[in-house]
Design an enzyme around this catalytic site. Structure first.
Site, PDB file in Angstrom:
ATOM      1  N   LYS A  75       0.844  -1.196   0.000  1.00 51.17           N
ATOM      2  CA  LYS A  75       0.000   0.000   0.000  1.00 51.17           C
ATOM      3  C   LYS A  75       0.882   1.250   0.000  1.00 51.17           C
ATOM      4  O   LYS A  75       1.945   1.267   0.643  1.00 51.17           O
ATOM      5  CB  LYS A  75      -0.887  -0.049   1.254  1.00 51.17           C
ATOM      6  CG  LYS A  75      -2.028   0.949   1.310  1.00 51.17           C
ATOM      7  CD  LYS A  75      -2.862   0.686   2.581  1.00 51.17           C
ATOM      8  CE  LYS A  75      -4.023   1.640   2.751  1.00 51.17           C
ATOM      9  NZ  LYS A  75      -4.791   1.344   3.996  1.00 51.17           N
ATOM     10  N   SER A 150      -9.715   1.262   3.200  1.00 53.77           N
ATOM     11  CA  SER A 150      -8.889   2.084   2.338  1.00 53.77           C
ATOM     12  C   SER A 150      -7.852   1.303   1.524  1.00 53.77           C
ATOM     13  O   SER A 150      -7.290   1.821   0.578  1.00 53.77           O
ATOM     14  CB  SER A 150      -8.162   3.129   3.180  1.00 53.77           C
ATOM     15  OG  SER A 150      -7.264   2.497   4.085  1.00 53.77           O
ATOM     16  N   SER A 174      -9.645  -1.426   7.246  1.00 49.15           N
ATOM     17  CA  SER A 174      -9.122  -1.113   5.913  1.00 49.15           C
ATOM     18  C   SER A 174      -8.439  -2.269   5.195  1.00 49.15           C
ATOM     19  O   SER A 174      -8.119  -2.151   4.013  1.00 49.15           O
ATOM     20  CB  SER A 174      -8.159   0.072   5.989  1.00 49.15           C
ATOM     21  OG  SER A 174      -8.888   1.275   6.080  1.00 49.15           O
TER      22      SER A 174
END
Lengths: 485, 494
Positions: A75, A150, A174
């Site tokens: 990420k 996310s 997330s």
């Protein structure tokens, strides 16, 4: 076994070369990512060079690591010194970190190759990966739908089989929610199990890095590699890392699965409820005992979570001010204007919303009513879970109230967006480990996930339960059509 | 105006003191401390506040804070935590300062300020750890530059209750506290380098015809000498009294409290900002740092590091060693001096002569060389022996100073040096008488004055004695010389 485990074994034994593995990976990325926008940056030359170095290492007679030649993405809020770390924000658009995150070094030490960085909601604030400098990521099962967030980018990279594993971060769900929306395995480790050094902070007391994979086996191996004590993170736990890939095979009969009725009440879609309930039945069939538990303060969790996360975020994100690095407004009139304009132009709307709410909650006169109250609720929720784990080994519940929602559906309704985290925030508030596992599909063919939550540092038990469930089902083996292109 | 007629005033002062701790590294990272290094040469991603970095507490700073707390009789917290103080400023890279808000490491304590006439107890409210900010440099043209070498330097902030009631007492307290922190070794407290900074909070209680009034509180920022503490408080108190006389609304609670700066050149305090415009710091517990539990074992261990404190030591030197309080103060002022003094007593040196030589010889040698006694490279045994041979009359006082100087570069014992330099005092009357006679023979005018000019006689005897010491090369015993001059120049009865 799992794709990661298999690939690493082949590269270690020399049956495959890391170069060939990488070649195939890059081909998949190049043909699939345009449709879903999972990756924000990748460098083919560097990835190939890293793969070649691993092959050379083997040729030189060295033993390769646990992730030999395995391509992974991380990420884009996890720092890498070899590429930008943008956090999906204009304010860090061209920011390159001076160091690798702890987890990045762990991956490299295990001979994985970090192909690129994956998309996210700006600073990990969001549940749909729609709020990013790089544009939204789309769900590979239906590109009209969001992948969750996310960590939408890392989830989609695995779901569309561009890579077999990735790392995301989970502050309130997330990792687990996008795993559920995308039909892959997502693991949030216990708070402190994985070092946060090099993870750009959102809510520091809640943040944790964890893996996505297509199987529990691979998730276990990824955790084995990234977990461990780090002197640079005071909140990192100083305890040995179990061999999770062995722990998977522990027997589970007689284990107690806690179920809280309140988690199956209003707001939960029927498809999700039925799939989760049938998964719980499978655990009973496998010899587990199903026990009722109570979580009396559950209904306050979302409010408490958002208050704490936003308060911490308002302080954590203060450093992005245009003074030392990152985006700076072009012609500021004075210092105050430089701060205001750099931040005003550099942050997106959702980040600004959370900074403002967090700032408000910490302000004198409001602190006791908001932030302090939220901390007290958090304490009560912890107590609830301590009591629940007297009666059970893991707790079973949904991951999200629905399957993937449509792109744009909740953009104008932040509260509805926040409520999609209602089942995931517990684990972050209480420091628990939790895993999202594929458990079916809804009427539209969208994946459904269910969640097992274990005690702090209870990953071995959690993973063994998850592994047994996986051995009884094949949902994790289903891939979207995009994965065949 | 008669209503404003002042009957009595009383100054009320509470102090805030920042002490820079003498740690190897910064508060939360591995960077070394620096004073005048090139800008931004002692920085790393952690103290630059880069995204993804995390702080790790400096254990030495924690120990130092506890040591200071023990020395100030503070209640040491068994559980202490870290808080973020949020405000935006370019010298603060994270835009929050890690500090301690509601659970400081040191709680209530007290500091006894000794005085023969007016001993006082200053209560300590708290002392907590925090990180220093960097520096903004404004004098470089159009831009403001930022130097973050100092960012993250560990500070101990000590806060007193408003128990000080004169500028002189404030001076004495600051000096005593300075001595204390250097004594226990937690800070070099070099004030030119900003390692100890004082911020008095000043107001005045005014008794007048109508009753009792108090002026608003002014905090005078960043003073870096005892003298400026004293002068600033004196000035500020007078300013407040004048303001109260001139302005009916100038009362605590009605007019705003304010921050003021001290202009040393003009000798005045200058308005900076009112406290009503003060920041809302939005303190929150720092989630990146775990709270610290201080165990009994740890406390015991740190307590053993606590030396005898300066005030107690002074008392003991006066009561047990019969030093004058002035000599005791001078010797105790620096721990190394006092330690060496006590070691020399241990090594057999005579206390009285030792204390004289510590001050008149050794301290003055150290001062000349701008160092402290510990750095002169002389041993306690050497110091003891020098005092011993002086005390016995083997050498005279001026010879002792010469020998002491020689000891700085020569490893021979004082006794050997005395011999080598020909400074062993000659007590032989015949030899001394020969030197005296020679001086008399060579200095007829002086002899004349001694014999027949009562106004100049005393000076002339002194002159002759000096001549004898010169002729003898310093070996003559000054007492014997005096006796012989008197004997030889006393008119013999015919």
């Amino acid at each position: 076994m799992g794709e990661v485990i298999d690939t690493a074994a082949l590269v270690r034994s020399g049956s495959s070369s890391a170069a060939d593995v990488m070649d195939a990976c890059l081909k998949r990325i190049n043909s699939r990512d345009k449709a879903v926008n999972a990756l924000v940056s990748y460098d083919e030359d560097r990835a190939r060079a890293d793969a070649a170095r691993i092959d050379k290492k083997r040729a030189d007679g060295q033993t390769l690591g646990k992730l030999a030649g395995v391509p992974v993405v991380v990420k884009d809020n996890i720092c890498t010194e070899f590429s930008r770390t943008t956090c999906g924000s204009k304010i860090l658009e061209s920011y390159v970190s001076q160091f690798n995150a702890f987890v990045v070094d762990q991956l490299i030490d295990a001979d994985a190759v970090i192909v690129g960085k994956a998309n996210l909601d700006e600073f990990a604030m969001g549940s749909s990966t729609e709020f990013s400098l790089h544009g939204g990521t789309l769900n590979p099962w239906d590109t009209q739908r969001v992948p969750g967030g996310s960590s939408g980018g890392p989830a989609v990279a695995v779901a569309s089989r561009m890579v077999s594993a990735s790392l995301g971060s989970d502050t309130g769900g997330s990792i687990r929610q996008p795993a559920s929306f995308c039909g892959v395995v997502g693991l949030k480790p216990s708070y402190g199990r994985v070092s946060r050094y090099g993870l750009v902070a959102y809510g520091s007391s809640l943040d944790q890095i964890g893996p996505f994979a297509t199987s529990v086996d691979d998730a276990a191996l990824m955790l084995e590699v990234i977990a461990g004590h780090d002197d640079r993170d005071s909140t990192s736990v100083n305890e040995d890392v179990p061999v999770y890939t062995d722990a998977l095979h522990q027997p589970i009969d007689g284990k107690r699965v806690g179920v809280c009725d309140a988690c199956f009440a209003e707001g939960l879609s029927d498809d999700v409820r039925l799939s989760v309930e049938s998964s719980i039945e499978k655990m009973r069939d496998a010899g587990c005992e199903i026990v009722p538990i109570a979580l009396p303060h559950m209904k306050y969790a979302i409010a408490s979570y958002y208050m704490i996360a936003m308060a911490e975020a308002s302080s954590n994100l203060a450093r992005f001010d245009g003074v030392h690095y990152g985006y700076r407004a072009a012609e500021p009139r004075d210092l105050a204007d430089m701060y205001a304009t750099s931040r005003g132009e550099g942050f997106g709307a959702e980040v600004k919303r959370r900074i403002m709410m967090g700032t408000y909650a910490l302000s004198s006169g409001y602190y006791d009513a908001y932030y302090l109250k939220a901390l007290k609720v958090r304490r009560l929720i912890k107590v609830d879970f301590d009591a629940a784990y007297q009666r059970c080994d893991v707790i079973a519940l949904p991951v999200a109230p629905t399957t993937a929602f449509a792109v744009g559906e909740k953009v104008e309704d932040p509260l509805a967006m926040y409520l999609s985290d209602m089942y995931t925030v517990f684990a972050n508030l209480a420091g628990l480990c939790a895993i999202s596992l594929p458990c079916g599909f809804d009427g539209s063919g969208l994946p459904i996930g269910w969640q097992l939550m274990g005690q702090p540092l209870g990953e071995s038990t959690l993973l063994s339960m998850a592994h047994h469930y996986q051995s009884m089902t094949d949902y994790h083996l289903q891939a979207p059509e995009l994965a065949t292109k | 105006m008669s209503a404003k007629q002042i009957l009595k005033t009383r100054i009320i002062v509470g102090m805030e003191i920042h002490v820079q701790l003498r740690t190897q590294t910064k508060m939360f990272c591995g960077c070394g401390l620096s004073f005048d290094a090139p800008p931004n040469s002692h920085v790393c991603p952690v103290c630059l506040g880069h995204p993804g970095t995390l702080p790790v507490i400096n254990k030495q700073a924690l120990r130092f804070a506890i040591l200071a707390g023990l020395a100030m009789n503070c209640r040491i917290a068994s559980y202490t935590k870290w808080d973020r103080k949020n405000y935006f400023y370019p010298d603060l890279p994270k835009n929050y300062q890690v500090s301690q808000y509601d659970l400081p490491i040191c709680g209530e304590g007290h500091f006894d300020l000794p005085s023969e006439t007016d001993p006082q107890t200053i209560r300590i409210r708290r002392a907590h750890l925090e990180e220093d900010a960097g520096k903004n440099i404004h004098d470089t043209g159009a831009h403001t530059l930022v130097d973050l070498n100092r960012a993250g330097t560990p500070l101990l902030e000590i806060v007193t209750e408003p128990d000080i009631h004169s500028a002189a007492d404030a001076y004495a307290f600051c000096a005593e506290l300075h001595r204390l922190v250097t004594y226990i070794g937690i800070s070099d407290a070099n004030m030119q380098m900003g390692q100890m900074r004082f911020e008095p909070n000043v107001n005045v209680e005014i008794t007048h015809r109508e009753g009792l009034s108090k002026t608003p509180i002014a905090e005078i920022k960043n003073l870096n000498s005892f003298r400026s503490v004293k002068n600033a408080i004196d000035y500020e108190a007078q300013r407040q009294i004048a303001a109260w006389e001139a302005n009916p609304g100038y009362e605590l609670g009605q007019a705003a409290n304010e921050n003021r700066g001290w202009n040393d050149d003009r000798g005045v305090t200058e308005f900076q900002r009112t406290k009503e415009a003060a920041h809302d710091y939005r303190y929150l517990p720092d989630p990146d740092l775990v709270p610290v539990t201080i165990s009994e074992t740890m406390m015991k261990e740190i307590r053993t590091d606590l030396p005898e404190l300066p005030i107690a030591r002074r008392k003991r030197f006066v009561s047990d060693l019969q030093l004058s309080s002035k000599d005791a103060e001078t010797i105790v002022d620096h721990r190394a001096t006092a330690d060496l003094f006590e070691d020399a007593i241990e090594a057999g040196g005579p206390t009285d002569m030792l204390s004289k030589q510590m001050i008149n010889i050794w301290l003055s040698l150290a001062n000349d060389r701008q160092t402290d006694i510990a750095n002169l490279g002389v041993s306690a045994a050497g110091i003891a022996e020098l005092a011993g041979i002086t005390d016995r009359g083997d050498i005279n006082k001026s010879a002792a100073k010469q020998i002491a100087e020689a000891m700085l570069s020569d490893k021979q014992s004082p006794r050997e040096l005395a011999k080598h330099l020909g400074l062993v005092q000659v007590k032989d009357t015949a030899a001394t008488q020969a030197w005296v006679q020679q001086a008399i023979d060579n200095n007829a005018p002086a002899v004349q004055d001694v014999l027949s000019n009562p106004k100049k006689a005393k000076a002339a005897v002194g002159f002759l004695r000096g001549q004898v010491m010169r002729i003898s090369g310093g070996q003559a015993d000054p007492k014997l010389v005096g006796e012989l001059i008197e004997k030889l120049l006393t008119p013999k009865p015919d």
